[in-house]
Write a protein that holds these residues in place. Structure first.
Motif, PDB file in Angstrom:
ATOM      1  N   MET A  22      -4.830 -77.340  -2.572  1.00 58.02           N
ATOM      2  CA  MET A  22      -4.663 -78.754  -2.414  1.00 58.02           C
ATOM      3  C   MET A  22      -5.997 -79.396  -3.091  1.00 58.02           C
ATOM      4  O   MET A  22      -6.877 -79.347  -2.336  1.00 58.02           O
ATOM      5  CB  MET A  22      -4.077 -78.915  -1.028  1.00 58.02           C
ATOM      6  N   ILE A  23      -5.895 -80.402  -3.998  1.00 56.75           N
ATOM      7  CA  ILE A  23      -6.730 -80.978  -4.598  1.00 56.75           C
ATOM      8  C   ILE A  23      -6.352 -82.471  -4.568  1.00 56.75           C
ATOM      9  O   ILE A  23      -5.425 -83.105  -5.173  1.00 56.75           O
ATOM     10  CB  ILE A  23      -6.968 -80.388  -6.190  1.00 56.75           C
ATOM     11  N   GLY A  24      -7.371 -83.279  -3.976  1.00 56.27           N
ATOM     12  CA  GLY A  24      -7.091 -84.477  -3.947  1.00 56.27           C
ATOM     13  C   GLY A  24      -7.567 -85.376  -5.171  1.00 56.27           C
ATOM     14  O   GLY A  24      -8.599 -85.056  -5.620  1.00 56.27           O
ATOM     15  N   ILE A  25      -6.678 -86.328  -5.510  1.00 56.33           N
ATOM     16  CA  ILE A  25      -7.329 -87.439  -6.499  1.00 56.33           C
ATOM     17  C   ILE A  25      -7.919 -88.650  -5.840  1.00 56.33           C
ATOM     18  O   ILE A  25      -7.391 -89.328  -5.240  1.00 56.33           O
ATOM     19  CB  ILE A  25      -5.923 -87.732  -7.529  1.00 56.33           C
ATOM     20  N   GLU A  26      -9.274 -88.795  -6.290  1.00 56.47           N
ATOM     21  CA  GLU A  26      -9.997 -89.901  -5.566  1.00 56.47           C
ATOM     22  C   GLU A  26      -9.335 -91.173  -5.818  1.00 56.47           C
ATOM     23  O   GLU A  26      -8.970 -91.349  -6.824  1.00 56.47           O
ATOM     24  CB  GLU A  26     -11.436 -89.630  -6.023  1.00 56.47           C
ATOM     25  N   ASP A  27      -9.454 -92.086  -4.792  1.00 62.35           N
ATOM     26  CA  ASP A  27      -9.175 -93.167  -5.070  1.00 62.35           C
ATOM     27  C   ASP A  27     -10.452 -94.361  -5.793  1.00 62.35           C
ATOM     28  O   ASP A  27     -11.353 -94.185  -5.089  1.00 62.35           O
ATOM     29  CB  ASP A  27      -8.767 -94.113  -3.765  1.00 62.35           C
ATOM     30  N   PRO A  28     -10.079 -94.561  -6.860  1.00 59.81           N
ATOM     31  CA  PRO A  28     -11.207 -95.512  -7.468  1.00 59.81           C
ATOM     32  C   PRO A  28     -11.675 -96.587  -6.927  1.00 59.81           C
ATOM     33  O   PRO A  28     -12.806 -97.230  -7.246  1.00 59.81           O
ATOM     34  CB  PRO A  28     -10.709 -95.532  -8.961  1.00 59.81           C
ATOM     35  N   ALA A  29     -10.874 -97.014  -6.112  1.00 60.98           N
ATOM     36  CA  ALA A  29     -11.336 -98.412  -5.376  1.00 60.98           C
ATOM     37  C   ALA A  29     -12.132 -98.056  -4.189  1.00 60.98           C
ATOM     38  O   ALA A  29     -12.592 -98.878  -3.275  1.00 60.98           O
ATOM     39  CB  ALA A  29     -10.037 -99.148  -4.780  1.00 60.98           C
ATOM     40  N   ALA A  30     -12.644 -96.733  -3.881  1.00 58.12           N
ATOM     41  CA  ALA A  30     -13.751 -96.246  -2.905  1.00 58.12           C
ATOM     42  C   ALA A  30     -13.074 -96.078  -1.554  1.00 58.12           C
ATOM     43  O   ALA A  30     -13.721 -96.038  -0.605  1.00 58.12           O
ATOM     44  CB  ALA A  30     -15.028 -97.250  -2.765  1.00 58.12           C
ATOM     45  N   GLY A  31     -11.753 -95.868  -1.490  1.00 59.85           N
ATOM     46  CA  GLY A  31     -11.228 -95.516  -0.401  1.00 59.85           C
ATOM     47  C   GLY A  31     -11.337 -94.046  -0.071  1.00 59.85           C
ATOM     48  O   GLY A  31     -11.624 -93.245  -0.690  1.00 59.85           O
TER      49      GLY A  31
END
Length: 333
Positions: free
Chosen positions: A200-209
């Protein structure tokens, strides 16, 4: 740093972490003995160290720096002898430029330098006027190259490091059920994962969440992301800039995107396509990614998340407020 989870209820997990090539490097090995897992980690660290020595633009002693310092020399003295890793990078960069119609171009190093991100080599040459001009020559009698303009290994260098290190880890731990290699958020998954056979690989929130914007159920794939979240700084004119350069404009890409993620078998090509699609911009990314059959996720400047059909098929979960039309949340275990 290492850790071994004996896993009484399932296969053991071995986890290792350090820093390399300017970012966090980690390896998770599933179902291997301690000795094999440690050998896999040693192989990964050795490969990343070798790639850094060959391809870092920030090291005065790297092969890439030597190559860049030789630009502008006369034909007789402009050759630089390099090892197999640098040769692989240069050949891959040349092919990637042609495959992406010039949207992936390692010569953007001159733009980065002008914006204030300085490497080890002093570059006095002016920016490239003709982005389509031939810039790479190889001496067929030896592993010697000449570049007409300075080059930057960037994401392609990291993607190649992931490719080569994954192979080395697999050779060191051939009986492992699976492994996950992560270099600064770009990931390669091989074999079985711990959640229903997937990683399971998360996609990072570019808004820094802190919470990921989506989660991918990865099986035998690589996941790369190009984002404006980390490498941002204030340019010489006082305006904010980032490292994803549009070669045609000679400036940071400004096509309405914050991040692009691509999943495919090879991590180097995943890196190439994240850059090329980011430069394509919000208006073109969807049609091109779908036409190429790419599993791609992208986040536009308004925070909205978009997916191709290939990406939707491997998406395990999407954060509710970012959920595109028709998407649904799926428990990730």
């Amino acid at each position: 740093m290492t850790g071994i989870d004996p896993g009484a209820a399932g296969p053991r997990l071995a986890r290792f972490a350090a820093r390399s090539m300017g970012s966090r490097l980690s390896l998770t090995v599933l179902g291997a003995g301690r000795g094999a897992a440690e050998a896999a980690w040693s192989a990964v660290e050795a490969e990343f160290a070798a790639v850094d020595a060959a391809l870092s633009r920030f090291r005065a002693d790297s092969e890439l720096t030597a190559l860049n310092r030789a630009t502008g020399a006369d034909v007789a003295s402009g050759w630089t002898e390099v090892g197999r890793r640098s040769a692989g990078f240069l050949s891959g960069a040349w092919r990637a430029q042609r495959m992406t119609d010039g949207r992936f171009d390692v010569r953007v190093v001159e733009v980065l330098e002008a914006l204030g991100e300085h490497g080890a080599a002093a570059l006095a040459a002016p920016p490239v006027a003709d982005r389509g001009a031939r810039w790479l020559t190889r001496d067929g009698r030896a592993c010697r190259f000449r570049v007409a303009r300075p080059v930057d290994s960037g994401g392609l260098g990291k993607g190649l490091a992931l490719r080569w290190a994954t192979r080395a880890a697999g050779r060191a731990a051939p009986d492992a059920a699976g492994l996950l290699l992560d270099a600064g958020g770009d990931v390669v998954a091989r074999g079985s994962g711990p959640v229903d056979g997937a990683w399971m690989i998360g996609i990072e929130d570019p808004a820094a969440g802190d919470e990921p914007i989506a989660v991918i159920a990865a099986r035998d794939t690589a996941v790369a992301t190009s984002s404006t979240r980390v490498r941002r700084w204030t340019g010489p004119d006082g305006r904010p800039v980032h490292h994803i350069i549009d070669p045609a404009a000679g400036a940071p890409a400004s096509g309405g995107l914050l991040a692009v993620t691509v999943a495919m078998r090879d991590p180097a090509w995943a890196e190439v396509w994240t850059k090329a699609l980011f430069v394509a911009g919000a208006g073109r990314i969807g049609p091109e990614a779908r036409a190429r059959g790419l599993a791609a996720w992208w986040i536009e400047e308004d925070g909205s998340l978009h997916l191709t059909p290939a990406a939707r098929s491997v998406t395990a979960w999407v954060r509710s407020e970012a959920r595109p039309s028709g998407a649904r949340a799926i428990a990730a275990g």
